[in-house]
Motif scaffolding. Structure first.
Motif, PDB file in Angstrom:
ATOM      1  N   ASN A 190      -8.644   5.621   3.387  1.00 19.78           N
ATOM      2  CA  ASN A 190      -8.667   4.881   4.636  1.00 19.78           C
ATOM      3  C   ASN A 190      -9.309   3.535   4.352  1.00 19.78           C
ATOM      4  O   ASN A 190      -9.941   3.358   3.309  1.00 19.78           O
ATOM      5  CB  ASN A 190      -9.449   5.635   5.703  1.00 19.78           C
ATOM      6  N   TYR A 191      -9.165   2.609   5.267  1.00 13.45           N
ATOM      7  CA  TYR A 191      -9.701   1.268   5.042  1.00 13.45           C
ATOM      8  C   TYR A 191      -9.911   0.557   6.366  1.00 13.45           C
ATOM      9  O   TYR A 191      -9.395   0.985   7.409  1.00 13.45           O
ATOM     10  CB  TYR A 191      -8.760   0.445   4.165  1.00 13.45           C
ATOM     11  N   ASN A 239      -4.795   9.313  -7.890  1.00 19.22           N
ATOM     12  CA  ASN A 239      -3.781   8.356  -8.355  1.00 19.22           C
ATOM     13  C   ASN A 239      -3.318   7.440  -7.228  1.00 19.22           C
ATOM     14  O   ASN A 239      -3.230   6.228  -7.393  1.00 19.22           O
ATOM     15  CB  ASN A 239      -2.590   9.084  -8.973  1.00 19.22           C
ATOM     16  N   VAL A 240      -3.034   8.008  -6.070  1.00 21.39           N
ATOM     17  CA  VAL A 240      -2.607   7.208  -4.919  1.00 21.39           C
ATOM     18  C   VAL A 240      -3.747   6.306  -4.463  1.00 21.39           C
ATOM     19  O   VAL A 240      -3.545   5.122  -4.190  1.00 21.39           O
ATOM     20  CB  VAL A 240      -2.128   8.120  -3.758  1.00 21.39           C
ATOM     21  N   ALA A 241      -4.960   6.859  -4.389  1.00 21.29           N
ATOM     22  CA  ALA A 241      -6.110   6.063  -3.956  1.00 21.29           C
ATOM     23  C   ALA A 241      -6.373   4.913  -4.932  1.00 21.29           C
ATOM     24  O   ALA A 241      -6.722   3.811  -4.510  1.00 21.29           O
ATOM     25  CB  ALA A 241      -7.346   6.946  -3.826  1.00 21.29           C
ATOM     26  N   GLN A 253      -6.588  -0.795  -6.021  1.00 20.70           N
ATOM     27  CA  GLN A 253      -6.170  -1.944  -6.842  1.00 20.70           C
ATOM     28  C   GLN A 253      -5.492  -3.007  -5.984  1.00 20.70           C
ATOM     29  O   GLN A 253      -5.706  -4.204  -6.180  1.00 20.70           O
ATOM     30  CB  GLN A 253      -5.237  -1.497  -7.967  1.00 20.70           C
ATOM     31  N   ALA A 254      -4.698  -2.583  -5.010  1.00 18.94           N
ATOM     32  CA  ALA A 254      -4.045  -3.541  -4.112  1.00 18.94           C
ATOM     33  C   ALA A 254      -5.082  -4.324  -3.310  1.00 18.94           C
ATOM     34  O   ALA A 254      -4.956  -5.546  -3.138  1.00 18.94           O
ATOM     35  CB  ALA A 254      -3.074  -2.815  -3.171  1.00 18.94           C
ATOM     36  N   LEU A 260       0.814  -1.214   0.000  1.00 12.80           N
ATOM     37  CA  LEU A 260       0.000   0.000   0.000  1.00 12.80           C
ATOM     38  C   LEU A 260       0.851   1.268   0.000  1.00 12.80           C
ATOM     39  O   LEU A 260       1.823   1.370   0.742  1.00 12.80           O
ATOM     40  CB  LEU A 260      -0.905   0.017   1.230  1.00 12.80           C
ATOM     41  N   PRO A 261       0.440   2.250  -0.808  1.00 15.06           N
ATOM     42  CA  PRO A 261       1.105   3.557  -0.736  1.00 15.06           C
ATOM     43  C   PRO A 261       0.680   4.272   0.550  1.00 15.06           C
ATOM     44  O   PRO A 261      -0.327   3.911   1.170  1.00 15.06           O
ATOM     45  CB  PRO A 261       0.574   4.290  -1.970  1.00 15.06           C
TER      46      PRO A 261
END
Length: 92
Positions: free
Chosen positions: A49-50, A67-69, A74-75, A35-36
């Motif tokens: 957030n997750y 872009n980061v999200a 995708q991860a 994760l970024p």
């Protein structure tokens, strides 16, 4: 979408529930390494957030840096697909 709903979306962001069969002994460490950073360093703003839940992942894109999200989302999708060929993505 009503204007009041659009305003709420801007405050909360875009929410996703990624449903899949989470193994009882699930170890998220490999996912965490991919994760970024969820924090935008310049403004010190939360990008996403997750939560890891019994029935899958809950993910929020705060619409700060798409872009980061997108890389993070995708991860999570790739991780869910490791445990089965079928996942369900819903808006909670």
């Amino acid at each position: 979408m009503k204007p009041s709903e659009a305003e709420g979306l801007q405050d909360m962001g875009r929410e996703y529930k990624i449903k899949f069969a989470v193994p009882v002994d699930y170890d998220p460490a490999p996912l965490f390494r991919r994760l970024p950073s969820p924090i935008g360093r310049q403004a010190m703003t939360e990008i996403y957030n997750y939560a890891i839940e019994a029935d899958g992942f809950y993910f929020v894109d705060h619409l700060v840096d798409r872009n980061v999200a997108a890389v993070a989302l995708q991860a999570f999708l790739d991780e869910a697909l490791v445990f089965g060929h079928v996942i369900e993505i819903i808006e909670p």
